[in-house]
Write a protein that holds these residues in place. Structure first.
Motif, PDB file in Angstrom:
ATOM      1  N   LYS A  70      -6.839   4.479   5.408  1.00  0.00           N
ATOM      2  CA  LYS A  70      -5.463   4.983   5.515  1.00  0.00           C
ATOM      3  C   LYS A  70      -5.502   6.294   6.279  1.00  0.00           C
ATOM      4  CE  LYS A  70      -4.069   3.115   1.009  1.00  0.00           C
ATOM      5  NZ  LYS A  70      -3.611   3.490  -0.326  1.00  0.00           N
ATOM      6  N   PRO A  71      -4.558   6.578   7.132  1.00  0.00           N
ATOM      7  CA  PRO A  71      -3.387   5.763   7.478  1.00  0.00           C
ATOM      8  C   PRO A  71      -3.792   4.549   8.312  1.00  0.00           C
ATOM      9  CG  PRO A  71      -3.471   7.718   8.853  1.00  0.00           C
ATOM     10  CD  PRO A  71      -4.597   7.827   7.863  1.00  0.00           C
ATOM     11  N   PHE A  72      -2.970   3.507   8.225  1.00  0.00           N
ATOM     12  CA  PHE A  72      -3.282   2.231   8.848  1.00  0.00           C
ATOM     13  C   PHE A  72      -2.906   2.174  10.314  1.00  0.00           C
ATOM     14  CE2 PHE A  72      -1.817   1.028   4.473  1.00  0.00           C
ATOM     15  CZ  PHE A  72      -3.074   0.821   3.953  1.00  0.00           C
ATOM     16  N   ASP A  73      -3.631   1.357  11.025  1.00  0.00           N
ATOM     17  CA  ASP A  73      -3.236   0.888  12.344  1.00  0.00           C
ATOM     18  C   ASP A  73      -2.472  -0.407  12.060  1.00  0.00           C
ATOM     19  OD1 ASP A  73      -3.031  -0.497  14.753  1.00  0.00           O
ATOM     20  OD2 ASP A  73      -5.131  -0.163  15.320  1.00  0.00           O
ATOM     21  N   LEU A  74      -1.136  -0.357  12.067  1.00  0.00           N
ATOM     22  CA  LEU A  74      -0.335  -1.502  11.628  1.00  0.00           C
ATOM     23  C   LEU A  74      -0.509  -2.734  12.512  1.00  0.00           C
ATOM     24  CD1 LEU A  74       2.888   0.233  10.334  1.00  0.00           C
ATOM     25  CD2 LEU A  74       0.992  -0.727   9.016  1.00  0.00           C
ATOM     26  N   ALA A  75      -0.805  -2.547  13.773  1.00  0.00           N
ATOM     27  CA  ALA A  75      -1.067  -3.704  14.636  1.00  0.00           C
ATOM     28  C   ALA A  75      -2.329  -4.425  14.163  1.00  0.00           C
ATOM     29  CB  ALA A  75      -1.219  -3.265  16.089  1.00  0.00           C
ATOM     30  N   GLU A  87      -1.527  -6.281  10.919  1.00  0.00           N
ATOM     31  CA  GLU A  87      -0.787  -7.513  11.197  1.00  0.00           C
ATOM     32  C   GLU A  87      -1.713  -8.622  11.701  1.00  0.00           C
ATOM     33  OE1 GLU A  87       3.106  -9.010  13.755  1.00  0.00           O
ATOM     34  OE2 GLU A  87       2.823  -6.860  13.386  1.00  0.00           O
ATOM     35  N   ARG A  88      -2.670  -8.279  12.562  1.00  0.00           N
ATOM     36  CA  ARG A  88      -3.651  -9.281  13.039  1.00  0.00           C
ATOM     37  C   ARG A  88      -4.480  -9.819  11.876  1.00  0.00           C
ATOM     38  NH1 ARG A  88      -4.279  -5.544  17.110  1.00  0.00           N
ATOM     39  NH2 ARG A  88      -6.210  -4.768  16.211  1.00  0.00           N
ATOM     40  N   ILE A  89      -4.932  -8.926  11.012  1.00  0.00           N
ATOM     41  CA  ILE A  89      -5.742  -9.336   9.859  1.00  0.00           C
ATOM     42  C   ILE A  89      -4.933 -10.264   8.961  1.00  0.00           C
ATOM     43  CG2 ILE A  89      -6.758  -8.490   7.696  1.00  0.00           C
ATOM     44  CD1 ILE A  89      -7.734  -6.033   9.328  1.00  0.00           C
ATOM     45  N   VAL A  90      -3.684  -9.898   8.690  1.00  0.00           N
ATOM     46  CA  VAL A  90      -2.823 -10.724   7.836  1.00  0.00           C
ATOM     47  C   VAL A  90      -2.646 -12.107   8.447  1.00  0.00           C
ATOM     48  CG1 VAL A  90      -0.427 -10.990   7.041  1.00  0.00           C
ATOM     49  CG2 VAL A  90      -1.640  -8.827   6.675  1.00  0.00           C
ATOM     50  N   ARG A  91      -2.328 -12.167   9.716  1.00  0.00           N
ATOM     51  CA  ARG A  91      -2.148 -13.469  10.381  1.00  0.00           C
ATOM     52  C   ARG A  91      -3.419 -14.306  10.328  1.00  0.00           C
ATOM     53  NH1 ARG A  91       0.737 -11.164  15.122  1.00  0.00           N
ATOM     54  NH2 ARG A  91       2.908 -11.455  14.627  1.00  0.00           N
ATOM     55  N   ALA A 110       4.419  -4.879   3.123  1.00  0.00           N
ATOM     56  CA  ALA A 110       5.309  -6.034   2.975  1.00  0.00           C
ATOM     57  C   ALA A 110       6.065  -6.292   4.276  1.00  0.00           C
ATOM     58  CB  ALA A 110       6.280  -5.815   1.820  1.00  0.00           C
ATOM     59  N   ARG A 111       6.547  -5.231   4.936  1.00  0.00           N
ATOM     60  CA  ARG A 111       7.234  -5.392   6.224  1.00  0.00           C
ATOM     61  C   ARG A 111       6.268  -5.931   7.278  1.00  0.00           C
ATOM     62  NH1 ARG A 111      10.064  -4.021   2.693  1.00  0.00           N
ATOM     63  NH2 ARG A 111      10.026  -6.256   2.495  1.00  0.00           N
ATOM     64  N   THR A 112       5.011  -5.522   7.198  1.00  0.00           N
ATOM     65  CA  THR A 112       4.004  -6.027   8.133  1.00  0.00           C
ATOM     66  C   THR A 112       3.787  -7.521   7.907  1.00  0.00           C
ATOM     67  OG1 THR A 112       2.962  -3.853   8.209  1.00  0.00           O
ATOM     68  CG2 THR A 112       1.640  -5.711   8.969  1.00  0.00           C
ATOM     69  N   CYS A 113       3.714  -7.944   6.651  1.00  0.00           N
ATOM     70  CA  CYS A 113       3.587  -9.375   6.340  1.00  0.00           C
ATOM     71  C   CYS A 113       4.802 -10.137   6.847  1.00  0.00           C
ATOM     72  CB  CYS A 113       3.431  -9.586   4.836  1.00  0.00           C
ATOM     73  SG  CYS A 113       1.853  -9.050   4.174  1.00  0.00           S
ATOM     74  N   GLU A 114       5.969  -9.554   6.662  1.00  0.00           N
ATOM     75  CA  GLU A 114       7.211 -10.163   7.135  1.00  0.00           C
ATOM     76  C   GLU A 114       7.154 -10.396   8.648  1.00  0.00           C
ATOM     77  OE1 GLU A 114      11.009  -7.939   6.598  1.00  0.00           O
ATOM     78  OE2 GLU A 114      10.945  -8.956   4.649  1.00  0.00           O
ATOM     79  N   LEU A 143      -5.028 -13.973   0.579  1.00  0.00           N
ATOM     80  CA  LEU A 143      -5.496 -12.669   1.028  1.00  0.00           C
ATOM     81  C   LEU A 143      -4.998 -11.592   0.082  1.00  0.00           C
ATOM     82  CD1 LEU A 143      -6.681 -10.642   3.141  1.00  0.00           C
ATOM     83  CD2 LEU A 143      -4.493 -10.836   4.368  1.00  0.00           C
ATOM     84  N   LEU A 144      -5.885 -10.728  -0.342  1.00  0.00           N
ATOM     85  CA  LEU A 144      -5.524  -9.526  -1.090  1.00  0.00           C
ATOM     86  C   LEU A 144      -5.703  -8.328  -0.183  1.00  0.00           C
ATOM     87  CD1 LEU A 144      -6.015 -11.202  -3.804  1.00  0.00           C
ATOM     88  CD2 LEU A 144      -6.739  -9.030  -4.721  1.00  0.00           C
ATOM     89  N   LEU A 145      -4.667  -7.503  -0.072  1.00  0.00           N
ATOM     90  CA  LEU A 145      -4.786  -6.181   0.537  1.00  0.00           C
ATOM     91  C   LEU A 145      -4.923  -5.254  -0.653  1.00  0.00           C
ATOM     92  CD1 LEU A 145      -2.036  -6.405   3.308  1.00  0.00           C
ATOM     93  CD2 LEU A 145      -4.512  -6.695   3.553  1.00  0.00           C
ATOM     94  N   LEU A 146      -6.126  -4.765  -0.910  1.00  0.00           N
ATOM     95  CA  LEU A 146      -6.473  -4.139  -2.187  1.00  0.00           C
ATOM     96  C   LEU A 146      -6.870  -2.681  -2.024  1.00  0.00           C
ATOM     97  CD1 LEU A 146      -7.138  -4.555  -5.237  1.00  0.00           C
ATOM     98  CD2 LEU A 146      -9.407  -5.331  -4.497  1.00  0.00           C
ATOM     99  N   ASP A 147      -6.088  -1.800  -2.653  1.00  0.00           N
ATOM    100  CA  ASP A 147      -6.417  -0.382  -2.656  1.00  0.00           C
ATOM    101  C   ASP A 147      -7.611  -0.144  -3.580  1.00  0.00           C
ATOM    102  OD1 ASP A 147      -6.222   2.340  -2.140  1.00  0.00           O
ATOM    103  OD2 ASP A 147      -4.600   2.675  -3.564  1.00  0.00           O
ATOM    104  N   VAL A 148      -8.474   0.789  -3.220  1.00  0.00           N
ATOM    105  CA  VAL A 148      -9.630   1.121  -4.057  1.00  0.00           C
ATOM    106  C   VAL A 148      -9.195   1.925  -5.271  1.00  0.00           C
ATOM    107  CG1 VAL A 148     -11.782   2.438  -4.147  1.00  0.00           C
ATOM    108  CG2 VAL A 148     -11.304   0.995  -2.187  1.00  0.00           C
ATOM    109  N   ARG A 149      -8.375   2.938  -5.056  1.00  0.00           N
ATOM    110  CA  ARG A 149      -7.951   3.825  -6.148  1.00  0.00           C
ATOM    111  C   ARG A 149      -6.657   3.315  -6.759  1.00  0.00           C
ATOM    112  NH1 ARG A 149      -8.960   9.975  -5.536  1.00  0.00           N
ATOM    113  NH2 ARG A 149     -10.780   9.726  -6.838  1.00  0.00           N
TER     114      ARG A 149
END
Length: 141
Positions: free
Chosen positions: A107-112, A115-119, A18-22, A53-59
Protein backbone atom coordinates in the motif's frame (compact mmCIF):
# COMPACT_ATOMS: atom_id res chain seq x y z
CA UNK A 1 -16.58 -16.12 -12.75
CA UNK A 2 -15.56 -16.72 -9.14
CA UNK A 3 -15.86 -14.00 -6.50
CA UNK A 4 -13.19 -11.84 -4.89
CA UNK A 5 -13.26 -11.60 -1.11
CA UNK A 6 -11.76 -8.29 0.04
CA UNK A 7 -10.44 -8.61 3.60
CA UNK A 8 -9.31 -5.34 5.17
CA UNK A 9 -10.28 -3.57 8.38
CA UNK A 10 -10.28 -0.16 6.69
CA UNK A 11 -13.60 0.56 4.98
CA UNK A 12 -11.96 3.07 2.61
CA UNK A 13 -9.58 0.37 1.33
CA UNK A 14 -12.48 -2.07 0.88
CA UNK A 15 -14.39 0.63 -1.02
CA UNK A 16 -11.52 1.32 -3.44
CA UNK A 17 -10.91 -2.40 -4.02
CA UNK A 18 -14.63 -3.05 -4.53
CA UNK A 19 -14.73 -0.33 -7.23
CA UNK A 20 -11.67 -1.95 -8.81
CA UNK A 21 -13.47 -5.32 -8.89
CA UNK A 22 -16.50 -3.58 -10.38
CA UNK A 23 -14.37 -2.09 -13.18
CA UNK A 24 -12.89 -5.53 -13.82
CA UNK A 25 -16.39 -7.03 -14.05
CA UNK A 26 -15.75 -9.40 -11.14
CA UNK A 27 -18.24 -9.99 -8.30
CA UNK A 28 -16.94 -9.32 -4.80
CA UNK A 29 -17.71 -9.63 -1.11
CA UNK A 30 -16.14 -7.78 1.80
CA UNK A 31 -14.93 -8.70 5.27
CA UNK A 32 -13.39 -6.49 7.96
CA UNK A 33 -11.54 -9.22 9.85
CA UNK A 34 -10.10 -12.71 9.47
CA UNK A 35 -12.98 -14.07 11.55
CA UNK A 36 -15.57 -12.48 9.24
CA UNK A 37 -13.62 -13.76 6.22
CA UNK A 38 -13.79 -17.33 7.58
CA UNK A 39 -17.59 -16.99 7.89
CA UNK A 40 -17.87 -15.67 4.33
CA UNK A 41 -15.66 -18.48 3.00
CA UNK A 42 -17.85 -21.06 4.75
CA UNK A 43 -21.03 -19.45 3.39
CA UNK A 44 -19.82 -18.79 -0.16
CA UNK A 45 -17.51 -21.77 -0.62
CA UNK A 46 -14.44 -21.89 -2.80
CA UNK A 47 -15.69 -24.06 -5.64
CA UNK A 48 -16.63 -23.10 -9.17
CA UNK A 49 -19.10 -20.37 -8.10
CA UNK A 50 -17.46 -19.48 -4.81
CA UNK A 51 -14.50 -17.34 -3.80
CA UNK A 52 -11.61 -17.58 -6.25
CA UNK A 53 -9.44 -14.78 -4.91
CA UNK A 54 -8.80 -13.21 -1.53
CA UNK A 55 -7.33 -9.72 -1.35
CA UNK A 56 -6.03 -10.11 2.20
CA UNK A 57 -4.59 -7.45 4.47
CA UNK A 58 -1.80 -8.63 6.79
CA UNK A 59 -2.74 -6.42 9.74
CA UNK A 60 -6.26 -7.13 10.94
CA UNK A 61 -8.00 -6.94 14.31
CA UNK A 62 -8.04 -10.35 16.00
CA UNK A 63 -6.29 -12.94 13.87
CA UNK A 64 -3.89 -11.47 11.33
CA UNK A 65 -3.97 -12.12 7.61
CA UNK A 66 -0.95 -14.42 7.65
CA UNK A 67 -2.72 -16.75 10.10
CA UNK A 68 -5.74 -16.94 7.79
CA UNK A 69 -3.47 -17.47 4.81
CA UNK A 70 -1.79 -20.37 6.61
CA UNK A 71 -5.17 -21.97 7.28
CA UNK A 72 -6.49 -21.83 3.74
CA UNK A 73 -3.32 -22.12 1.70
CA UNK A 74 -2.38 -25.47 0.25
CA UNK A 75 -5.87 -26.93 -0.07
CA UNK A 76 -6.81 -28.20 -3.52
CA UNK A 77 -9.89 -25.93 -3.60
CA UNK A 78 -8.27 -22.93 -1.92
CA UNK A 79 -8.70 -19.55 -3.56
CA UNK A 80 -5.73 -17.57 -4.78
CA UNK A 81 -4.56 -15.15 -2.11
CA UNK A 82 -2.96 -11.78 -2.73
CA UNK A 83 -1.56 -10.35 0.49
CA UNK A 84 -1.72 -6.58 1.03
CA UNK A 85 0.16 -4.48 3.55
CA UNK A 86 1.46 -1.00 4.19
CA UNK A 87 4.57 -2.69 5.60
CA UNK A 88 6.21 -3.08 2.22
CA UNK A 89 9.10 -5.21 3.39
CA UNK A 90 10.78 -8.18 1.79
CA UNK A 91 10.35 -10.12 5.03
CA UNK A 92 6.54 -9.83 4.88
CA UNK A 93 6.53 -10.72 1.18
CA UNK A 94 8.70 -13.77 1.70
CA UNK A 95 6.57 -14.97 4.62
CA UNK A 96 3.37 -14.51 2.61
CA UNK A 97 4.78 -16.43 -0.35
CA UNK A 98 5.98 -19.26 1.93
CA UNK A 99 2.44 -19.57 3.25
CA UNK A 100 1.01 -19.87 -0.25
CA UNK A 101 0.21 -16.34 -1.42
CA UNK A 102 -0.06 -15.96 -5.19
CA UNK A 103 1.13 -12.35 -5.06
CA UNK A 104 1.92 -9.46 -2.76
CA UNK A 105 0.75 -5.83 -2.93
CA UNK A 106 2.22 -2.91 -1.02
CA UNK A 107 0.00 0.00 0.00
CA UNK A 108 -0.64 2.45 -1.54
CA UNK A 109 -1.79 0.36 -4.48
CA UNK A 110 -1.14 0.63 -8.16
CA UNK A 111 -4.84 0.23 -9.07
CA UNK A 112 -4.12 -0.76 -12.67
CA UNK A 113 -2.00 -3.64 -11.35
CA UNK A 114 -4.71 -4.61 -8.85
CA UNK A 115 -7.29 -4.66 -11.64
CA UNK A 116 -5.06 -6.94 -13.77
CA UNK A 117 -4.53 -9.29 -10.82
CA UNK A 118 -8.28 -9.40 -10.11
CA UNK A 119 -9.12 -10.16 -13.74
CA UNK A 120 -6.43 -12.81 -14.08
CA UNK A 121 -6.83 -14.65 -10.80
CA UNK A 122 -10.60 -14.45 -10.23
CA UNK A 123 -11.18 -16.11 -13.59
CA UNK A 124 -8.34 -18.63 -13.33
CA UNK A 125 -9.27 -22.19 -12.40
CA UNK A 126 -7.36 -23.75 -9.54
CA UNK A 127 -5.60 -26.85 -10.83
CA UNK A 128 -5.81 -29.78 -8.38
CA UNK A 129 -2.14 -30.61 -8.92
CA UNK A 130 -1.06 -27.07 -7.95
CA UNK A 131 -1.62 -27.48 -4.25
CA UNK A 132 -1.52 -30.46 -1.96
CA UNK A 133 -3.60 -30.30 1.23
CA UNK A 134 -1.58 -29.30 4.26
CA UNK A 135 -1.92 -31.70 7.20
CA UNK A 136 -4.81 -30.75 9.48
CA UNK A 137 -5.88 -27.72 7.43
CA UNK A 138 -9.08 -29.22 6.00
CA UNK A 139 -11.02 -28.91 9.27
CA UNK A 140 -9.92 -25.39 10.12
CA UNK A 141 -12.28 -23.50 7.85
Amino acid sequence: MRKVLIVDDESSIRFVLARTCERAGVPWEEAGSAEEAREKLRALGTGRDGVGLLLLDVRLPGDDGLKLLGEIGGRPDSPFVVVMTAEDTMRSAVEAMKRGAADYLGKPFDLARVERIVRDLAAAPREPAEAEPAPGVEAQI
